[in-house]
Design a protein around this motif. Sequence first.
Motif, PDB file in Angstrom:
ATOM      1  N   LYS B  27       0.814  -1.218   0.000  1.00 59.56           N
ATOM      2  CA  LYS B  27       0.000   0.000   0.000  1.00 59.56           C
ATOM      3  C   LYS B  27       0.846   1.265   0.000  1.00 59.56           C
ATOM      4  O   LYS B  27       0.548   2.224   0.714  1.00 59.56           O
ATOM      5  N   GLN B 168      -9.440   2.574  -2.362  1.00 60.89           N
ATOM      6  CA  GLN B 168      -9.318   3.508  -1.244  1.00 60.89           C
ATOM      7  C   GLN B 168      -7.901   3.522  -0.682  1.00 60.89           C
ATOM      8  O   GLN B 168      -7.358   4.587  -0.379  1.00 60.89           O
ATOM      9  N   ASP B 169      -7.291   2.342  -0.557  1.00 60.64           N
ATOM     10  CA  ASP B 169      -5.905   2.271  -0.086  1.00 60.64           C
ATOM     11  C   ASP B 169      -4.990   3.117  -0.977  1.00 60.64           C
ATOM     12  O   ASP B 169      -4.102   3.809  -0.487  1.00 60.64           O
ATOM     13  N   GLU B 172      -5.531   6.715  -0.212  1.00 61.29           N
ATOM     14  CA  GLU B 172      -4.939   7.045   1.090  1.00 61.29           C
ATOM     15  C   GLU B 172      -3.420   7.133   0.981  1.00 61.29           C
ATOM     16  O   GLU B 172      -2.800   8.005   1.591  1.00 61.29           O
ATOM     17  N   GLN B 176      -1.857  10.554   1.588  1.00 64.40           N
ATOM     18  CA  GLN B 176      -1.183  10.391   2.878  1.00 64.40           C
ATOM     19  C   GLN B 176      -2.075  10.784   4.051  1.00 64.40           C
ATOM     20  O   GLN B 176      -1.654  11.484   4.966  1.00 64.40           O
ATOM     21  N   ARG B 177      -3.328  10.342   3.971  1.00 65.23           N
ATOM     22  CA  ARG B 177      -4.240  10.471   5.116  1.00 65.23           C
ATOM     23  C   ARG B 177      -5.347   9.429   4.984  1.00 65.23           C
ATOM     24  O   ARG B 177      -5.606   8.913   3.900  1.00 65.23           O
ATOM     25  N   LYS B 178      -6.004   9.148   6.099  1.00 64.40           N
ATOM     26  CA  LYS B 178      -7.118   8.211   6.106  1.00 64.40           C
ATOM     27  C   LYS B 178      -8.342   8.858   5.460  1.00 64.40           C
ATOM     28  O   LYS B 178      -8.530  10.064   5.516  1.00 64.40           O
ATOM     29  N   ASP B 180     -12.649   8.280   5.128  1.00 61.37           N
ATOM     30  CA  ASP B 180     -13.804   7.559   5.675  1.00 61.37           C
ATOM     31  C   ASP B 180     -14.323   6.572   4.634  1.00 61.37           C
ATOM     32  O   ASP B 180     -14.638   6.948   3.506  1.00 61.37           O
ATOM     33  N   LYS B 181     -14.418   5.307   5.051  1.00 60.41           N
ATOM     34  CA  LYS B 181     -14.776   4.238   4.115  1.00 60.41           C
ATOM     35  C   LYS B 181     -16.140   4.444   3.481  1.00 60.41           C
ATOM     36  O   LYS B 181     -16.294   4.319   2.258  1.00 60.41           O
TER      37      LYS B 181
END
Lengths: 234, 234
Positions: B27, B168-169, B172, B176-178, B180-181
């Motif tokens: 990832k 999504q991975d 991200e 370089q941040r999460k 929301d799924k």
Amino acid sequence: MTNYYEVLDKNLVAVDCVIFGYDISDKELKLLLVKRKFEPEYGKWTLPGGFVKKDEGVLEAACRVLYQLTSLKDVYMEQSYAWGDVDRDSGGRVITISHFALIKTHELDPVMIEASVAHWRSISRLPKLIFDHRRIIDRAYKELIDRIKVKPVGFELLPEKFTLVQLQDLYEAIYQRKIDKRNFRKKIISMNLLEKMDEKEKETSKKGAYYYRFIPSRYEDFKRQGFYFNLDVQ
Amino acid sequence: MTNYYEVLDKNLVAVDCVIFGYDISDKELKLLLVKRKFEPEYGKWTLPGGFVKKDEGVLEAACRVLYQLTSLKDVYMEQSYAWGDVDRDSGGRVITISHFALIKTHELDPVMIEASVAHWRSISRLPKLIFDHRRIIDRAYKELIDRIKVKPVGFELLPEKFTLVQLQDLYEAIYQRKIDKRNFRKKIISMNLLEKMDEKEKETSKKGAYYYRFIPSRYEDFKRQGFYFNLDVQ
DNA sequence: CCAAAAGTGTTAGGCTTACACCCATGC
DNA sequence: GCATGGGTGTAAGCCTAACACTTTTGG
């Protein structure tokens, strides 16, 4: 500096400048175009340009071309795109790096403009241009639209002091669409980048409109606080 | 073609390629870097690059450099910026036009990569690079972030079929941040650019995740209807 | 007093964000 | 049966867009 690269192909590299100006009276976005002074395509309409010299940076060359034409320094200048097709110039293989500049038309010496070969042409009524210059302009114009939405570069095209009506007119000229007056004002005012002056502009209306100034230091604070400039408004 | 421009300064023009790849297992967003095979700076880490030949377009040169390294054709390639400072290259005056490419790492011949001098390096752990190559990368990476928000270019980095988790991975890894799924899925699904397949990916979980495919023709329709791609989501 | 341009607030709706639990399966 | 990762919906609040009248003043 040793020259390690002697055996390699060298190319002509040019810069072309898409010079935007804004006419506050007729509310039109303009380009400064010239007639070409050498072959091929002598006498045809062209973007102001020039060749990059051995000992000169690319940005430096673009600024030189602009300076030779306008006598202006410290102008907003941004690189646009490198145009590298082999046959783009009928006079030989030239790679040109286009730039766009934003200038305050009222700062131009009118005598110089009169004497010069340069002419302001409305963005919506451009003459036929040589080579790929029309595509170069189209790209720069798109980039300007994108830029002015998210960066306070519009002020580069206006006098030091301007009214909100004038600022909105500029945005409408660039976007080529009407903007809602109340929404526009709300948004620009809420960013707190402008300072309202006591003076009024009284030439275009009896009531008069307050002058405002853009305060660059406020923009720096604004960015530091993580806010983003945005004038993408209906 | 007559050569009108013979007396003028010529310059070396290069292309450098910022080649992004994505490792679906760890990832991480990666760059394909090489060790330089000539002086100056022999043996140092550098972007893959080459000089633009007389009879070769700039984009063509960038594609050639990429092809020589990876044997890949028809790769997503976008011009980034022309770097024109006089002293940027210690070996002589070279203007370089940087590009970024997005490649599907699984399409690379592993034998070739093994044999080659090229190495994948994580974007977050880059080695020291020659000249201004670090700045070139930083700029290209910023451009990639901007681009992937508003254009469906992420799929260039993934296999033909991928799961929403993998997509999504990827986002991200680039942002370089999460993210929301639920919001991410809602938004990508609502654009109706993906087709859910019957098949599931079952290597990373017991339940398995459905594969999806990006359908370019749907994106064309989507644009024609005046919609804008947007995955700038929290 | 009237024409002309400047200036001003509110509301509805859509979009973004935040948030937590159930599902399916291999072991 | 449990651990692991996949998959799903709703509500609050913020931001955007739409919209019309009052103010000022020179002539």
